[in-house]
Design a protein around this motif. Structure first.
Motif, PDB file in Angstrom:
ATOM      1  N   LEU A  12       0.822  -1.207   0.000  1.00 53.69           N
ATOM      2  CA  LEU A  12       0.000   0.000   0.000  1.00 53.69           C
ATOM      3  C   LEU A  12       0.859   1.262   0.000  1.00 53.69           C
ATOM      4  O   LEU A  12       0.508   2.257  -0.649  1.00 53.69           O
ATOM      5  CB  LEU A  12      -0.961  -0.003   1.180  1.00 53.69           C
ATOM      6  N   THR A  13       1.974   1.231   0.696  1.00 51.91           N
ATOM      7  CA  THR A  13       2.877   2.382   0.684  1.00 51.91           C
ATOM      8  C   THR A  13       3.462   2.573  -0.714  1.00 51.91           C
ATOM      9  O   THR A  13       3.549   3.704  -1.216  1.00 51.91           O
ATOM     10  CB  THR A  13       3.992   2.209   1.733  1.00 51.91           C
ATOM     11  N   TYR A  14       3.806   1.478  -1.359  1.00 49.81           N
ATOM     12  CA  TYR A  14       4.324   1.539  -2.725  1.00 49.81           C
ATOM     13  C   TYR A  14       3.272   2.134  -3.663  1.00 49.81           C
ATOM     14  O   TYR A  14       3.562   3.034  -4.452  1.00 49.81           O
ATOM     15  CB  TYR A  14       4.735   0.134  -3.186  1.00 49.81           C
ATOM     16  N   GLU A  19       0.935   7.422  -6.609  1.00 44.69           N
ATOM     17  CA  GLU A  19      -0.112   8.442  -6.757  1.00 44.69           C
ATOM     18  C   GLU A  19      -1.072   8.169  -7.920  1.00 44.69           C
ATOM     19  O   GLU A  19      -1.237   8.970  -8.825  1.00 44.69           O
ATOM     20  CB  GLU A  19       0.528   9.823  -6.919  1.00 44.69           C
ATOM     21  N   GLY A  20      -1.691   6.995  -7.884  1.00 40.65           N
ATOM     22  CA  GLY A  20      -2.728   6.678  -8.865  1.00 40.65           C
ATOM     23  C   GLY A  20      -2.254   5.917 -10.076  1.00 40.65           C
ATOM     24  O   GLY A  20      -3.067   5.442 -10.866  1.00 40.65           O
ATOM     25  N   LYS A  21      -0.949   5.787 -10.272  1.00 43.79           N
ATOM     26  CA  LYS A  21      -0.432   4.988 -11.386  1.00 43.79           C
ATOM     27  C   LYS A  21      -0.545   3.514 -11.016  1.00 43.79           C
ATOM     28  O   LYS A  21      -0.479   3.148  -9.854  1.00 43.79           O
ATOM     29  CB  LYS A  21       1.016   5.348 -11.681  1.00 43.79           C
ATOM     30  N   LEU A  45      -6.478 -10.059  -0.941  1.00 35.50           N
ATOM     31  CA  LEU A  45      -7.146  -9.726   0.320  1.00 35.50           C
ATOM     32  C   LEU A  45      -7.430  -8.228   0.411  1.00 35.50           C
ATOM     33  O   LEU A  45      -8.531  -7.811   0.798  1.00 35.50           O
ATOM     34  CB  LEU A  45      -6.271 -10.181   1.490  1.00 35.50           C
ATOM     35  N   LEU A  46      -6.455  -7.413   0.032  1.00 37.75           N
ATOM     36  CA  LEU A  46      -6.635  -5.961   0.074  1.00 37.75           C
ATOM     37  C   LEU A  46      -7.715  -5.512  -0.912  1.00 37.75           C
ATOM     38  O   LEU A  46      -8.507  -4.624  -0.602  1.00 37.75           O
ATOM     39  CB  LEU A  46      -5.307  -5.251  -0.233  1.00 37.75           C
ATOM     40  N   ARG A  47      -7.753  -6.125  -2.072  1.00 38.24           N
ATOM     41  CA  ARG A  47      -8.785  -5.787  -3.061  1.00 38.24           C
ATOM     42  C   ARG A  47     -10.171  -6.191  -2.552  1.00 38.24           C
ATOM     43  O   ARG A  47     -11.118  -5.424  -2.634  1.00 38.24           O
ATOM     44  CB  ARG A  47      -8.486  -6.455  -4.406  1.00 38.24           C
ATOM     45  N   LYS A  48     -10.252  -7.377  -1.997  1.00 36.29           N
ATOM     46  CA  LYS A  48     -11.523  -7.885  -1.463  1.00 36.29           C
ATOM     47  C   LYS A  48     -12.098  -6.947  -0.398  1.00 36.29           C
ATOM     48  O   LYS A  48     -13.308  -6.788  -0.282  1.00 36.29           O
ATOM     49  CB  LYS A  48     -11.309  -9.279  -0.880  1.00 36.29           C
ATOM     50  N   HIS A  49     -11.231  -6.297   0.366  1.00 33.32           N
ATOM     51  CA  HIS A  49     -11.668  -5.417   1.451  1.00 33.32           C
ATOM     52  C   HIS A  49     -11.663  -3.938   1.062  1.00 33.32           C
ATOM     53  O   HIS A  49     -11.796  -3.064   1.923  1.00 33.32           O
ATOM     54  CB  HIS A  49     -10.835  -5.666   2.703  1.00 33.32           C
ATOM     55  N   GLY A  50     -11.503  -3.647  -0.226  1.00 25.51           N
ATOM     56  CA  GLY A  50     -11.677  -2.293  -0.727  1.00 25.51           C
ATOM     57  C   GLY A  50     -10.507  -1.345  -0.579  1.00 25.51           C
ATOM     58  O   GLY A  50     -10.673  -0.139  -0.768  1.00 25.51           O
ATOM     59  N   TYR A  51      -9.322  -1.845  -0.285  1.00 27.26           N
ATOM     60  CA  TYR A  51      -8.163  -0.971  -0.143  1.00 27.26           C
ATOM     61  C   TYR A  51      -7.540  -0.629  -1.495  1.00 27.26           C
ATOM     62  O   TYR A  51      -6.955   0.430  -1.656  1.00 27.26           O
ATOM     63  CB  TYR A  51      -7.099  -1.617   0.752  1.00 27.26           C
ATOM     64  N   ILE A  52      -7.642  -1.565  -2.427  1.00 26.51           N
ATOM     65  CA  ILE A  52      -7.068  -1.363  -3.759  1.00 26.51           C
ATOM     66  C   ILE A  52      -8.075  -1.826  -4.803  1.00 26.51           C
ATOM     67  O   ILE A  52      -9.040  -2.521  -4.493  1.00 26.51           O
ATOM     68  CB  ILE A  52      -5.737  -2.129  -3.942  1.00 26.51           C
ATOM     69  N   ARG A  53      -7.804  -1.431  -6.041  1.00 27.50           N
ATOM     70  CA  ARG A  53      -8.589  -1.948  -7.165  1.00 27.50           C
ATOM     71  C   ARG A  53      -7.593  -2.425  -8.205  1.00 27.50           C
ATOM     72  O   ARG A  53      -6.418  -2.035  -8.199  1.00 27.50           O
ATOM     73  CB  ARG A  53      -9.554  -0.914  -7.698  1.00 27.50           C
ATOM     74  N   SER A  54      -8.076  -3.264  -9.092  1.00 25.45           N
ATOM     75  CA  SER A  54      -7.190  -3.815 -10.106  1.00 25.45           C
ATOM     76  C   SER A  54      -7.769  -3.592 -11.491  1.00 25.45           C
ATOM     77  O   SER A  54      -8.976  -3.442 -11.669  1.00 25.45           O
ATOM     78  CB  SER A  54      -6.973  -5.309  -9.868  1.00 25.45           C
ATOM     79  N   MET A  64      -4.379   2.237  -5.492  1.00 26.41           N
ATOM     80  CA  MET A  64      -5.120   2.459  -4.245  1.00 26.41           C
ATOM     81  C   MET A  64      -6.557   2.844  -4.574  1.00 26.41           C
ATOM     82  O   MET A  64      -6.787   3.581  -5.526  1.00 26.41           O
ATOM     83  CB  MET A  64      -4.491   3.596  -3.427  1.00 26.41           C
ATOM     84  N   SER A  65      -7.490   2.368  -3.789  1.00 22.91           N
ATOM     85  CA  SER A  65      -8.878   2.808  -3.942  1.00 22.91           C
ATOM     86  C   SER A  65      -9.332   3.639  -2.746  1.00 22.91           C
ATOM     87  O   SER A  65     -10.425   4.168  -2.747  1.00 22.91           O
ATOM     88  CB  SER A  65      -9.817   1.619  -4.156  1.00 22.91           C
ATOM     89  N   ARG A  66      -8.479   3.740  -1.753  1.00 20.83           N
ATOM     90  CA  ARG A  66      -8.731   4.606  -0.599  1.00 20.83           C
ATOM     91  C   ARG A  66      -7.579   5.572  -0.457  1.00 20.83           C
ATOM     92  O   ARG A  66      -6.464   5.289  -0.879  1.00 20.83           O
ATOM     93  CB  ARG A  66      -8.871   3.769   0.680  1.00 20.83           C
ATOM     94  N   SER A  67      -7.840   6.668   0.162  1.00 19.92           N
ATOM     95  CA  SER A  67      -6.790   7.648   0.406  1.00 19.92           C
ATOM     96  C   SER A  67      -5.777   7.062   1.392  1.00 19.92           C
ATOM     97  O   SER A  67      -6.179   6.459   2.404  1.00 19.92           O
ATOM     98  CB  SER A  67      -7.405   8.922   0.990  1.00 19.92           C
ATOM     99  N   PRO A  68      -4.479   7.239   1.142  1.00 23.50           N
ATOM    100  CA  PRO A  68      -3.467   6.732   2.075  1.00 23.50           C
ATOM    101  C   PRO A  68      -3.634   7.280   3.495  1.00 23.50           C
ATOM    102  O   PRO A  68      -3.271   6.610   4.458  1.00 23.50           O
ATOM    103  CB  PRO A  68      -2.142   7.196   1.459  1.00 23.50           C
ATOM    104  N   GLY A  69      -4.210   8.468   3.623  1.00 19.49           N
ATOM    105  CA  GLY A  69      -4.431   9.051   4.939  1.00 19.49           C
ATOM    106  C   GLY A  69      -5.592   8.437   5.691  1.00 19.49           C
ATOM    107  O   GLY A  69      -5.762   8.673   6.885  1.00 19.49           O
ATOM    108  N   GLU A  70      -6.391   7.623   5.017  1.00 16.76           N
ATOM    109  CA  GLU A  70      -7.544   6.960   5.641  1.00 16.76           C
ATOM    110  C   GLU A  70      -7.245   5.533   6.087  1.00 16.76           C
ATOM    111  O   GLU A  70      -8.025   4.945   6.824  1.00 16.76           O
ATOM    112  CB  GLU A  70      -8.717   6.896   4.655  1.00 16.76           C
TER     113      GLU A  70
END
Length: 139
Positions: A12-14, A19-21, A45-54, A64-70
């Motif tokens: 997620l940090t990567y 920044e959206g790429k 797992l992260l995609r399933k829980h809404g943290y990222i999209r593919s 990322m599908s959520r803001s890193p600050g969230e």
């Protein structure tokens, strides 16, 4: 704590750094230095829980599908590692007063330690981790 937590935070940090790429799982795996299959399992797992999209196919990858600050570290810990602070006890001697009772005596201590760690992790977000990485890289 298991390595899935570390892989999730790193991934997620990567992605936040990009920044959206889009990034492929192979690219992320090279950054983490683990086998791509392990990274794909965590990304799933992260995609399933809404943290990222593919995005599938050529030119696809993850973002990322959520803001890193969230995204707080306690969320990721619970998702990947909850319960891992408590060790697996060997088969103690049930005829010994210590052996018969040590696991139940220690359960509450490990549970409390894990809750304290989660409370500590809730103070940090992926944005905080990324900022710290950038600060250290600029030294």
């Amino acid at each position: 704590m298991n390595s899935d937590f570390v892989i999730a935070v790193h991934s997620l940090t990567y992605l936040a750094h990009l920044e959206g790429k889009l990034a492929t799982s192979d690219t992320i795996a090279r950054s983490v230095s683990v086998h791509p299959v392990r990274v794909r399992n965590v990304l799933s797992l992260l995609r399933k829980h809404g943290y990222i999209r593919s995005k599938e196919g050529a030119g696809g990858g993850f973002t990322m599908s959520r803001s890193p600050g969230e995204v707080t570290l306690d969320e990721l810990y619970r998702l990947t590692s909850e319960g891992s602070v408590k060790p697996k006890w060997p088969n103690p001697n049930p005829q010994c007063v210590i052996g018969a009772n040590i696991e139940s005596a220690m359960d509450g201590i490990f549970t409390d330690a894990e809750r304290q760690m989660e409370r500590y992790f809730e103070r940090y977000t992926i944005a905080d981790v990324l900022n710290t990485v950038h600060e250290r890289a600029s030294r």
